[in-house]
Design a protein around this motif. Structure first.
Motif, PDB file in Angstrom:
ATOM      1  N   GLY A   1       0.793  -1.236   0.000  1.00 50.12           N
ATOM      2  CA  GLY A   1       0.000   0.000   0.000  1.00 50.12           C
ATOM      3  C   GLY A   1       0.819   1.277   0.000  1.00 50.12           C
ATOM      4  N   GLY A   2       2.155   1.180   0.024  1.00 50.70           N
ATOM      5  CA  GLY A   2       3.010   2.383  -0.028  1.00 50.70           C
ATOM      6  C   GLY A   2       3.072   2.955  -1.444  1.00 50.70           C
ATOM      7  N   THR A   3       3.850   3.993  -1.577  1.00 50.78           N
ATOM      8  CA  THR A   3       3.992   4.626  -2.901  1.00 50.78           C
ATOM      9  C   THR A   3       5.088   3.911  -3.682  1.00 50.78           C
ATOM     10  OG1 THR A   3       3.585   6.659  -1.740  1.00 50.78           O
ATOM     11  CG2 THR A   3       4.307   6.870  -4.019  1.00 50.78           C
ATOM     12  N   SER A   4       4.851   3.654  -4.958  1.00 52.18           N
ATOM     13  CA  SER A   4       5.875   2.934  -5.723  1.00 52.18           C
ATOM     14  C   SER A   4       6.968   3.891  -6.198  1.00 52.18           C
ATOM     15  CB  SER A   4       5.260   2.181  -6.900  1.00 52.18           C
ATOM     16  OG  SER A   4       4.584   3.063  -7.716  1.00 52.18           O
ATOM     17  N   VAL A   5       8.148   3.321  -6.448  1.00 48.76           N
ATOM     18  CA  VAL A   5       9.295   4.121  -6.895  1.00 48.76           C
ATOM     19  C   VAL A   5       8.991   4.758  -8.255  1.00 48.76           C
ATOM     20  CG1 VAL A   5      11.674   3.956  -7.694  1.00 48.76           C
ATOM     21  CG2 VAL A   5      10.994   2.807  -5.578  1.00 48.76           C
ATOM     22  N   PHE A   6       8.346   3.987  -9.139  1.00 56.46           N
ATOM     23  CA  PHE A   6       7.999   4.533 -10.455  1.00 56.46           C
ATOM     24  C   PHE A   6       6.564   5.048 -10.425  1.00 56.46           C
ATOM     25  CE2 PHE A   6      11.597   1.941 -11.611  1.00 56.46           C
ATOM     26  CZ  PHE A   6      12.252   2.768 -12.517  1.00 56.46           C
TER      27      PHE A   6
ATOM     28  N   GLU B   1       6.683  -1.937  -7.276  1.00 53.50           N
ATOM     29  CA  GLU B   1       7.466  -0.687  -7.355  1.00 53.50           C
ATOM     30  C   GLU B   1       7.614  -0.210  -8.795  1.00 53.50           C
ATOM     31  OE1 GLU B   1       8.250   0.881  -4.688  1.00 53.50           O
ATOM     32  OE2 GLU B   1       7.829  -0.736  -3.276  1.00 53.50           O
ATOM     33  N   GLY B   2       7.177  -1.047  -9.758  1.00 54.10           N
ATOM     34  CA  GLY B   2       7.254  -0.674 -11.174  1.00 54.10           C
ATOM     35  C   GLY B   2       8.435  -1.262 -11.912  1.00 54.10           C
ATOM     36  N   VAL B   3       9.079  -2.295 -11.324  1.00 56.36           N
ATOM     37  CA  VAL B   3      10.251  -2.913 -11.982  1.00 56.36           C
ATOM     38  C   VAL B   3       9.875  -4.321 -12.467  1.00 56.36           C
ATOM     39  CG1 VAL B   3      12.649  -3.646 -11.700  1.00 56.36           C
ATOM     40  CG2 VAL B   3      11.824  -1.599 -10.529  1.00 56.36           C
ATOM     41  N   PRO B   4       9.838  -4.518 -13.788  1.00 60.46           N
ATOM     42  CA  PRO B   4       9.402  -5.809 -14.341  1.00 60.46           C
ATOM     43  C   PRO B   4      10.573  -6.784 -14.486  1.00 60.46           C
ATOM     44  CG  PRO B   4       9.693  -4.206 -16.105  1.00 60.46           C
ATOM     45  CD  PRO B   4      10.168  -3.549 -14.841  1.00 60.46           C
TER      46      PRO B   4
END
Ligand code: PLP
Length: 415
Positions: free
Chosen positions: A8-13, A324-327
């Protein structure tokens, strides 16, 4: 450090962030393909010849034969080397199935050997241990973002009189001590399939410095039509096949070849940045830097996860990174584990000159390949590695964020 995005935190991307996509189309692709379309000659023409010449020069080999794909190029290499029933070829246990199948396609025997944990490529000691009086060739694969240990493999090949078929499907432009992957062994095999760093959707090439091998391989791709410079259609005197690369594919590859050297540098720079940023982060080890590799063409950036102290498995880290937006991507399954190797080759079309049941690949075990594949290996694909430096910096931040939160990772595991 803010909470993990998976909890639930904010993602890096930021939401909506786009990584580079592949394949890439430039005006040059369109221009060269249009030239072919308008020229009206769609196979074995000037684009094919030009690509063969430019690709050989790029690799640093005397000859290149364009071909249909990187599976058939391995088969052509085995065939041109005269491998056949009773001959053994040593292949890494961790690779794509095409490398494992190629010797079987000419009825030779694939003998798997384990890989090194810090490069994921063939372990020279395992190769040495696998040699028998029937061994004829070694088929090292320069896997993802590292090269096989070519000094040691060349020494072994030399000592035992073996050929080397380099599978370079992942390494267009890599160099070992300044020599191009695909020009170091006896034959090099390349894939230009859609995911590769040089692509025509489907495609491939064989490289060699040996003129006799070159002529044989070129003949096989074209129903043996050019054997002994014999261009008479009615004078075919050996079995060949049709493994030709079309003119349109050749045009796409010529366009790709123009930007490949720059792309290669972008990926190499980004990989170095990630390697350095994560060098002392607990839980992850980028693969070993090889000083002999003087240019690294990168198919995937790769690392081993070390999660013993975290109490979570790789998939939890992968989920947290995705949030976090890292695939990220996982390595291949060890080849001998795949279902195709569960079949008795004698009962399929392949005999290998052995009695039924002799080859039982699925009963074999190569602990390092299995550990990399099932537990610790993780990668970023080549398109992602083309991202601008600031996105790679953020990706490094995401790794650090995730691996600095073992308690939160355990919560994800429980959720
Ligand atoms: C290591 C390796 N060798 C060979 C191949 C076969 O190439 P192709 O898909 O062009 O047949 C691949 C394809 O991914 C590969 O990864």
């Amino acid at each position: 450090m803010p909470a993990l995005a998976a909890l639930g935190g904010t993602s890096v991307f930021p939401e909506g962030h786009a990584w580079p996509t592949w394949p890439r189309v430039s005006p040059r692709h369109e221009e060269l393909v249009l030239d072919v379309l308008r020229g009206g000659w769609w196979f074995w023409g000037s684009a094919n010849d030009e690509f063969a010449e430019k690709f050989a020069a790029f690799v640093g080999a005397r000859y290149a034969v364009p071909a249909a794909n990187g599976t058939v190029t391995l088969e052509l290499a085995c065939k041109a080397l005269g491998l056949g029933p009773g001959d053994e070829v040593i292949v890494p246990a961790l690779t794509w199935c095409a490398s494992g199948q190629a010797p079987l396609s000419v009825n030779a025997i694939t003998v798997f050997a384990d890989v090194l944990e810090d490069t994921w490529c063939l372990d020279p000691a395992a190769v040495e241990a696998a040699i028998t009086p029937r061994t004829r060739a070694i088929l090292p694969v320069h896997l993802y973002g590292r090269m096989a240990e070519m000094d040691a493999l060349l020494a072994i090949a030399d000592r035992h009189g073996l050929a080397i078929v380099e599978d370079c499907a992942h390494q267009h432009g890599s160099q070992w001590r300044g020599k191009g992957a695909g020009s170091i062994g006896t034959v090099g095999s390349f894939s230009m399939q859609q995911s590769k760093v040089l692509t025509s959707g489907e495609g491939g090439a064989v490289t060699t410095n040996d003129e006799a091998l070159y002529r044989r391989i070129r003949s096989y791709t074209h129903v043996w039509l050019i054997a002994e410079d014999n261009l008479e259609v009615n004078n075919l005197h050996q079995f060949g096949s049709n493994a030709r690369l079309t003119e349109i594919q050749s045009a796409l590859l010529l366009a790709g070849l123009e930007t490949l050297p720059d792309d290669l540098l972008v990926r190499e720079r980004n990989a170095r940045h990630l390697d350095q940023a994560l060098a002392s982060v607990p839980g992850i080890e980028p693969l070993r830097h090889q000083p002999e590799v003087t240019r690294q063409s990168l198919y995937h950036w790769t690392a081993n996860l070390r999660l013993a102290d975290f109490g979570v498995s790789r998939d939890v880290v992968q989920r947290a990174l995705a949030a976090e937006g890292v695939p990220t991507i996982l390595p291949y399954e060890p080849v001998y584990k795949s279902r195709m190797f569960g079949y008795d080759p004698v009962r399929t079309s392949i005999s290998c000159g052995l009695p039924a049941g002799t080859l039982n690949y699925r009963a074999q075990s190569f602990p390092v390949a299995e550990k990399i594949s099932y537990e610790i290996g993780l990668g970023l694909t080549q398109d992602v590695m083309l991202a601008p430096a600031e996105d790679i910096e953020r990706a490094a931040e995401a790794f650090v964020k995730v691996l600095s939160a073992p308690d939160e990772l355990r919560k994800i595991a429980e959720s």
